[in-house]
Design a protein around this motif. Structure first.
Motif, short mmCIF file in Angstrom:
data_model
loop_
_atom_site.label_atom_id
_atom_site.label_comp_id
_atom_site.label_asym_id
_atom_site.label_seq_id
_atom_site.Cartn_x
_atom_site.Cartn_y
_atom_site.Cartn_z
N LEU A 69 -6.46 23.27 7.54
CA LEU A 69 -5.69 24.02 6.47
C LEU A 69 -6.32 25.26 6.10
N ALA A 70 -7.56 25.30 6.16
CA ALA A 70 -8.30 26.58 5.77
C ALA A 70 -7.96 28.05 6.77
N GLU A 71 -7.54 27.45 8.09
CA GLU A 71 -7.53 28.43 9.04
C GLU A 71 -5.95 28.56 9.05
N ALA A 72 -5.20 27.79 8.62
CA ALA A 72 -3.70 27.99 8.59
C ALA A 72 -3.25 29.31 7.59
N ASP A 73 -4.46 29.52 6.67
CA ASP A 73 -3.97 30.48 5.71
C ASP A 73 -2.82 30.43 5.23
N GLU A 116 -14.08 30.15 7.35
CA GLU A 116 -15.22 29.31 7.53
C GLU A 116 -15.78 28.87 6.34
N ALA A 117 -15.89 29.88 5.39
CA ALA A 117 -16.47 29.80 4.06
C ALA A 117 -15.82 28.63 3.49
N VAL A 147 -13.87 26.15 4.41
CA VAL A 147 -14.14 24.87 4.94
C VAL A 147 -15.39 24.16 4.44
N ARG A 148 -16.65 25.23 4.62
CA ARG A 148 -17.86 24.94 4.06
C ARG A 148 -18.09 24.37 2.54
N GLY A 149 -17.25 25.22 1.94
CA GLY A 149 -17.05 24.95 0.44
C GLY A 149 -16.50 23.65 0.19
N ALA A 150 -15.27 23.39 0.99
CA ALA A 150 -14.59 22.06 0.84
C ALA A 150 -15.36 20.78 1.26
N ILE A 151 -16.12 21.02 2.22
CA ILE A 151 -17.05 20.04 2.91
C ILE A 151 -17.94 19.65 1.83
#
Ligand SMILES: [Zn+2]
Ligand SMILES: [Zn+2]
Length: 150
Positions: A39-43, A11-12, A14-18
């Motif tokens: 992509l973030a959740e796929a690890d 989650e962090a 994704v927030r950073g990427a956005i």
């Protein structure tokens, strides 16, 4: 199994990427948000078809060519990076320095945080005479592929 161990950091990330997407002047389209989140959740690192496959059930109007275009845009803006591999290109977030652990059987690619190998690098550099940077590729076989190899 309770909470996925990576969910909070995903989650962090994704927030950073956005945030960075906005900082680089890109519109935060739904497609871009979904791709970054996947992509973030796929690890790990995914091919365009993998990203599309994970999204298509919940977002039937999102087609593969849109996903592909989005990945290219995000890679151009430096938010994600492309890992050229035999077969298909895979994409991963570019927010943390990391190495790659790649299955030689199926191409499954995980991130190895650069910090995890920090102690090892000086010894490798001494042994090889190379100045090593994040982006090393470790190759092996994932559990599925080692089972199938018998
Ligand atoms: Zn990577
Ligand atoms: Zn494999």
């Amino acid at each position: 199994m309770g909470v996925h161990p990576h969910s909070a950091s995903a989650e962090a990330r994704v927030r950073g990427a956005i945030d960075r997407l906005r900082a680089t002047g890109h519109r935060r389209t739904i497609g871009r948000r979904l791709v970054l989140q996947t992509l973030a959740e796929a690890d790990g690192h995914l091919a365009a078809a993998d990203v599309h496959g994970r999204l298509v059930d919940a977002h039937p109007t999102l087609n593969l060519s849109t996903v592909h275009r989005t990945l290219v845009t995000l890679a151009d803006s430096g938010l994600i990076h492309v890992l050229a591999q035999p077969g298909q290109a895979r994409y991963g977030l570019a927010d943390q320095p990391h190495h790659h652990a790649v299955c030689a059987g199926c191409g499954r690619t995980s991130e190895v945080p650069a910090a995890d190998l920090a102690d090892l690098l000086p010894r490798l550099e001494e042994a090889t005479g190379l100045v090593l940077a994040p982006g090393l590729t470790l190759t092996g076989y994932c559990p599925d592929c080692s089972t199938n190899r018998g």
